[in-house]
Write a protein that holds these residues in place. Structure first.
Motif, PDB file in Angstrom:
ATOM      1  N   ALA A  50       0.833  -1.210   0.000  1.00  0.00           N
ATOM      2  CA  ALA A  50       0.000   0.000   0.000  1.00  0.00           C
ATOM      3  C   ALA A  50       0.862   1.253   0.000  1.00  0.00           C
ATOM      4  CB  ALA A  50      -0.936  -0.005   1.209  1.00  0.00           C
ATOM      5  N   VAL A  51       1.934   1.241   0.808  1.00  0.00           N
ATOM      6  CA  VAL A  51       2.766   2.444   0.905  1.00  0.00           C
ATOM      7  C   VAL A  51       3.500   2.705  -0.407  1.00  0.00           C
ATOM      8  CG1 VAL A  51       4.801   3.408   2.030  1.00  0.00           C
ATOM      9  CG2 VAL A  51       2.990   2.392   3.408  1.00  0.00           C
ATOM     10  N   VAL A  52       4.078   1.647  -0.999  1.00  0.00           N
ATOM     11  CA  VAL A  52       4.765   1.838  -2.277  1.00  0.00           C
ATOM     12  C   VAL A  52       3.771   2.339  -3.330  1.00  0.00           C
ATOM     13  CG1 VAL A  52       5.970   0.678  -4.160  1.00  0.00           C
ATOM     14  CG2 VAL A  52       6.569   0.161  -1.801  1.00  0.00           C
ATOM     15  N   ALA A  53       2.599   1.720  -3.390  1.00  0.00           N
ATOM     16  CA  ALA A  53       1.598   2.148  -4.370  1.00  0.00           C
ATOM     17  C   ALA A  53       1.241   3.610  -4.156  1.00  0.00           C
ATOM     18  CB  ALA A  53       0.347   1.274  -4.261  1.00  0.00           C
ATOM     19  N   HIS A  54       1.060   3.994  -2.877  1.00  0.00           N
ATOM     20  CA  HIS A  54       0.703   5.379  -2.573  1.00  0.00           C
ATOM     21  C   HIS A  54       1.792   6.343  -3.051  1.00  0.00           C
ATOM     22  CE1 HIS A  54      -0.949   8.794  -0.394  1.00  0.00           C
ATOM     23  NE2 HIS A  54       0.250   9.008   0.094  1.00  0.00           N
ATOM     24  N   ILE A  55       3.052   6.010  -2.737  1.00  0.00           N
ATOM     25  CA  ILE A  55       4.156   6.902  -3.122  1.00  0.00           C
ATOM     26  C   ILE A  55       4.196   7.080  -4.638  1.00  0.00           C
ATOM     27  CG2 ILE A  55       6.667   7.118  -3.182  1.00  0.00           C
ATOM     28  CD1 ILE A  55       6.679   5.668  -0.437  1.00  0.00           C
ATOM     29  N   ILE A  56       4.069   5.957  -5.371  1.00  0.00           N
ATOM     30  CA  ILE A  56       4.133   6.054  -6.830  1.00  0.00           C
ATOM     31  C   ILE A  56       2.926   6.834  -7.358  1.00  0.00           C
ATOM     32  CG2 ILE A  56       4.352   4.753  -8.977  1.00  0.00           C
ATOM     33  CD1 ILE A  56       6.617   4.048  -7.267  1.00  0.00           C
ATOM     34  N   LEU A  57       1.754   6.607  -6.781  1.00  0.00           N
ATOM     35  CA  LEU A  57       0.561   7.328  -7.233  1.00  0.00           C
ATOM     36  C   LEU A  57       0.739   8.826  -7.032  1.00  0.00           C
ATOM     37  CD1 LEU A  57      -2.288   4.994  -5.907  1.00  0.00           C
ATOM     38  CD2 LEU A  57      -1.776   5.488  -8.291  1.00  0.00           C
ATOM     39  N   VAL A  58       1.280   9.213  -5.879  1.00  0.00           N
ATOM     40  CA  VAL A  58       1.485  10.635  -5.607  1.00  0.00           C
ATOM     41  C   VAL A  58       2.544  11.203  -6.539  1.00  0.00           C
ATOM     42  CG1 VAL A  58       2.318  12.286  -3.900  1.00  0.00           C
ATOM     43  CG2 VAL A  58       0.689  10.521  -3.230  1.00  0.00           C
ATOM     44  N   MET A  59       3.649  10.420  -6.735  1.00  0.00           N
ATOM     45  CA  MET A  59       4.723  10.894  -7.610  1.00  0.00           C
ATOM     46  C   MET A  59       4.241  11.091  -9.034  1.00  0.00           C
ATOM     47  SD  MET A  59       8.065   8.803  -6.283  1.00  0.00           S
ATOM     48  CE  MET A  59       8.484   8.404  -7.962  1.00  0.00           C
ATOM     49  N   THR A  60       3.372  10.195  -9.512  1.00  0.00           N
ATOM     50  CA  THR A  60       2.899  10.319 -10.885  1.00  0.00           C
ATOM     51  C   THR A  60       1.689  11.256 -10.965  1.00  0.00           C
ATOM     52  OG1 THR A  60       1.725   8.235 -10.541  1.00  0.00           O
ATOM     53  CG2 THR A  60       3.777   8.125 -11.772  1.00  0.00           C
ATOM     54  N   GLY A  61       1.368  11.894  -9.853  1.00  0.00           N
ATOM     55  CA  GLY A  61       0.349  12.942  -9.870  1.00  0.00           C
ATOM     56  C   GLY A  61      -1.070  12.461 -10.095  1.00  0.00           C
ATOM     57  N   ILE A  67       2.745  -2.058 -10.911  1.00  0.00           N
ATOM     58  CA  ILE A  67       3.868  -3.006 -11.013  1.00  0.00           C
ATOM     59  C   ILE A  67       4.821  -2.838  -9.825  1.00  0.00           C
ATOM     60  CG2 ILE A  67       5.876  -3.628 -12.392  1.00  0.00           C
ATOM     61  CD1 ILE A  67       4.106  -3.057 -14.844  1.00  0.00           C
ATOM     62  N   LEU A  68       5.118  -1.573  -9.490  1.00  0.00           N
ATOM     63  CA  LEU A  68       6.104  -1.363  -8.431  1.00  0.00           C
ATOM     64  C   LEU A  68       5.582  -1.765  -7.048  1.00  0.00           C
ATOM     65  CD1 LEU A  68       7.705   1.946  -9.683  1.00  0.00           C
ATOM     66  CD2 LEU A  68       8.744  -0.315  -9.598  1.00  0.00           C
ATOM     67  N   GLN A  69       4.247  -1.728  -6.850  1.00  0.00           N
ATOM     68  CA  GLN A  69       3.751  -2.132  -5.522  1.00  0.00           C
ATOM     69  C   GLN A  69       4.080  -3.594  -5.249  1.00  0.00           C
ATOM     70  OE1 GLN A  69       0.931  -4.220  -4.800  1.00  0.00           O
ATOM     71  NE2 GLN A  69       0.504  -4.628  -6.950  1.00  0.00           N
ATOM     72  N   GLU A  70       4.303  -4.376  -6.306  1.00  0.00           N
ATOM     73  CA  GLU A  70       4.720  -5.766  -6.096  1.00  0.00           C
ATOM     74  C   GLU A  70       6.024  -5.815  -5.293  1.00  0.00           C
ATOM     75  OE1 GLU A  70       3.472  -8.870  -7.139  1.00  0.00           O
ATOM     76  OE2 GLU A  70       1.614  -7.791  -7.561  1.00  0.00           O
ATOM     77  N   LEU A  71       6.882  -4.789  -5.508  1.00  0.00           N
ATOM     78  CA  LEU A  71       8.144  -4.756  -4.765  1.00  0.00           C
ATOM     79  C   LEU A  71       7.907  -4.399  -3.304  1.00  0.00           C
ATOM     80  CD1 LEU A  71      10.435  -3.005  -7.393  1.00  0.00           C
ATOM     81  CD2 LEU A  71      10.381  -5.417  -6.773  1.00  0.00           C
ATOM     82  N   GLY A  72       6.802  -3.721  -3.024  1.00  0.00           N
ATOM     83  CA  GLY A  72       6.455  -3.394  -1.644  1.00  0.00           C
ATOM     84  C   GLY A  72       6.274  -4.639  -0.794  1.00  0.00           C
ATOM     85  N   HIS A  73       5.950  -5.761  -1.452  1.00  0.00           N
ATOM     86  CA  HIS A  73       5.783  -7.018  -0.712  1.00  0.00           C
ATOM     87  C   HIS A  73       7.052  -7.407   0.034  1.00  0.00           C
ATOM     88  CE1 HIS A  73       2.415  -8.445  -3.670  1.00  0.00           C
ATOM     89  NE2 HIS A  73       2.244  -7.212  -3.257  1.00  0.00           N
ATOM     90  N   LEU A  74       8.198  -6.909  -0.457  1.00  0.00           N
ATOM     91  CA  LEU A  74       9.467  -7.297   0.165  1.00  0.00           C
ATOM     92  C   LEU A  74       9.587  -6.762   1.588  1.00  0.00           C
ATOM     93  CD1 LEU A  74      11.794  -6.671  -2.898  1.00  0.00           C
ATOM     94  CD2 LEU A  74      10.844  -8.831  -2.138  1.00  0.00           C
ATOM     95  N   ALA A  75       8.725  -5.817   1.964  1.00  0.00           N
ATOM     96  CA  ALA A  75       8.784  -5.256   3.321  1.00  0.00           C
ATOM     97  C   ALA A  75       8.739  -6.352   4.374  1.00  0.00           C
ATOM     98  CB  ALA A  75       7.632  -4.278   3.533  1.00  0.00           C
ATOM     99  N   THR A  76       8.029  -7.431   4.080  1.00  0.00           N
ATOM    100  CA  THR A  76       7.907  -8.515   5.051  1.00  0.00           C
ATOM    101  C   THR A  76       9.269  -9.052   5.486  1.00  0.00           C
ATOM    102  OG1 THR A  76       7.144 -10.757   5.406  1.00  0.00           O
ATOM    103  CG2 THR A  76       7.516 -10.143   3.150  1.00  0.00           C
ATOM    104  N   ILE A  77      10.225  -9.075   4.546  1.00  0.00           N
ATOM    105  CA  ILE A  77      11.532  -9.649   4.871  1.00  0.00           C
ATOM    106  C   ILE A  77      12.209  -8.828   5.976  1.00  0.00           C
ATOM    107  CG2 ILE A  77      13.798 -10.260   3.933  1.00  0.00           C
ATOM    108  CD1 ILE A  77      12.396 -10.485   1.196  1.00  0.00           C
ATOM    109  N   PHE A  78      12.095  -7.498   5.865  1.00  0.00           N
ATOM    110  CA  PHE A  78      12.816  -6.655   6.817  1.00  0.00           C
ATOM    111  C   PHE A  78      12.116  -6.572   8.170  1.00  0.00           C
ATOM    112  CE2 PHE A  78      13.869  -5.299   2.550  1.00  0.00           C
ATOM    113  CZ  PHE A  78      15.255  -5.443   2.595  1.00  0.00           C
ATOM    114  N   ILE A  79      10.822  -6.813   8.200  1.00  0.00           N
ATOM    115  CA  ILE A  79      10.096  -6.689   9.459  1.00  0.00           C
ATOM    116  C   ILE A  79       9.911  -8.044  10.133  1.00  0.00           C
ATOM    117  CG2 ILE A  79       7.884  -6.012  10.474  1.00  0.00           C
ATOM    118  CD1 ILE A  79       7.817  -3.832   8.238  1.00  0.00           C
TER     119      ILE A  79
END
Lengths: 162, 304
Positions: free
Chosen positions: A148-159, B135-147
């Motif tokens: 969710a956080v990564v998606a949010h950041i990219i969504l905000v960055m891409t406006g 596509i990039l949110q798929e990389l967000g899944h990696l957070a589990t490894i660090f936590i």
């Protein structure tokens, strides 16, 4: 003769028959829930469920009959997406009927089967202990939040406007 | 050792290579050979559960000011389904019905996916516009490894950690780990534990988690929609419930993103696990284990 009767073709015809009946049962239960929960007309939502069942049937059939190692989930997604393209002639009819079936009605029925199906794992679950539960909860929470956080950041960055 | 769900064991004894085929084998075994629609008791019970759940309807609980947890009918049916199986007086739902239900469920996932796909097709322009985020949110899944990995080490897990914390551990990931480390390895034991606990509590947990997150975290509604696709289809569904309830005006686009995110998890998610998540988990394990690793809790107790 016996071998011939038990041959592959017969099994797959038999299989399709079972799939159709199961999907029909699932559709009826969903439509009942859909009517009680959301008051959508029964006839229209039955047609919607029939369409979704047909897409499912195609995907499941393609997974088994086509020579590629592709999951039915991917076939079903592609068929559904293509048929619903705004420029496709099928999209108008499809959207009208499918929109009569609420996603949550489908989910409610689906999870009833999941609940009964997970009963088998109950004993193994009990034997695993609290450490495994803590780790699992952390894994799910951090995967969800990370995504969710990564998606949010990219969504905000891409406006993208909220 | 009765470690994994028997489904995984029976299908993976020798053939662990066919990653996608777990669903297919399970479904076929239970649907092709028997006549599952004949199990009237099972289907009538489901109908009963659905009617009860829809009549009760969603319940909203205010935890504190501004934090609302919504309990959807989908949770009632699932929990009641489990109770039906466990309750002794209900004789018509037994192990056999549970197996039929599991096989049927694999088929019914298709209907759920089809509904999401129709929403995705309808909003295909949105999907293209939001492509990078999806596509990039798929990389967000990696957070589990660090936590989760450091915590698992602190709790005394050894190499089980690698299986337990590399991903959310649903069927495709289980297959990848079993394929890479072998069926009887500690890594596989780890992901089997994750799989089973996730099966029982994952769906309920992610529903509450989403419910709290949408009311507390000021993230983009689409971000919640994309995140709902992280796990299995039932987790996706359980997470979508509260998300849809929180943003009712965005229904179609939320369904579209969830459907697409689930499709991505299924198609490219596996490769992220193979090429990024597992190597990364191994690296971090090698780095942290000597520093914070505890006594081996698994071998000490001869199980867990």
């Amino acid at each position: 003769m016996v071998d011939f009767i038990d041959g592959a073709e017969n099994v797959s015809v038999h299989g399709i028959f079972n799939w159709i009946l199961l999907l029909a049962i699932f559709s009826i239960i969903t439509v009942v829930g859909n009517y009680i929960g959301y008051k959508h007309p029964i006839a229209d939502s039955l047609v919607g469920m029939a369409m979704l069942s047909l897409i499912t049937l195609c995907g499941v059939w393609m997974e088994r009959e086509l020579p590629f190692n592709i999951s039915s989930i991917i076939y079903i997604s592609v068929i559904g997406i293509v048929l619903a393209f705004p420029s496709m002639p099928t999209s108008g009819v499809l959207l009208h009927y499918v929109s009569q079936v609420e996603l949550l009605s489908i989910v409610t029925v689906f999870l009833a089967y999941v609940g009964i199906g997970m009963g088998k794992s109950w004993n193994e679950f009990k034997s695993l202990g609290w450490r495994a539960i803590i780790v699992t909860v952390l894994v799910i929470a951090s995967t969800y939040l990370g995504s969710a956080v990564v998606a949010h950041i990219i969504l905000v960055m891409t406006g993208v406007p909220v | 050792m009765c470690w994994a769900g028997e489904g995984i064991i029976s299908n993976n004894d020798n053939e662990t290579k066919e990653i996608q085929h777990i669903y297919r084998n399970k479904t076929d075994k239970r649907i092709l050979k028997k006549n599952p629609w004949k199990d009237y008791g099972l289907h009538l019970s489901v109908l009963l559960l659905v009617i009860i759940a829809e009549l009760i309807g969603p319940i909203e609980i205010n935890l504190t000011k501004g934090v609302t947890v919504s309990i959807m009918p989908l949770l009632y049916t699932m929990v009641l389904g489990l109770i039906f199986y466990l309750a002794k007086p209900i004789k018509w739902i037994q192990r056999k019905q549970s197996r039929v239900a599991e096989g049927a469920m694999m088929l019914f996932i298709g209907v759920l996916i089809a509904k999401l796909a129709v929403s995705s097709g309808q909003s295909i322009h949105l999907i293209f516009e939001m492509g990078p985020a999806l596509i990039l949110q798929e990389l967000g899944h990696l957070a589990t490894i660090f936590i989760a990995l450091p915590v698992a080490l602190l709790l005394g897990f050894k190499r089980e950690t690698i299986g337990m914390t590399n991903s959310i551990g649903r069927e495709p990931e289980v297959a990848v780990v079993v394929d890479k480390y072998g069926f009887n390895s500690p890594e596989s034991r780890g992901i089997f534990a994750l799989f089973i606990v996730g099966t029982i509590i994952g769906t309920v947990f992610i529903s509450f988690l989403t419910s709290i997150c949408v009311s507390v975290l000021p993230l983009h509604p689409y971000a919640f929609a994309m995140a709902s696709g992280v796990g299995s289809a039932s987790m996706n569904a359980a997470s979508l419930g509260p998300t849809l309830a929180a943003f009712p005006s965005l229904e179609t686009s939320i369904e579209a993103f969830a459907g697409f995110s689930n499709l991505l998890s299924f198609s490219i998610g596996i490769y992220i696990v193979i090429f990024i998540a597992l190597p990364l988990t191994e690296k971090l394990y090698g780095f942290l284990e000597p520093k914070i690793g505890k006594k081996d809790v698994v071998n000490q107790q001869g199980g867990k």
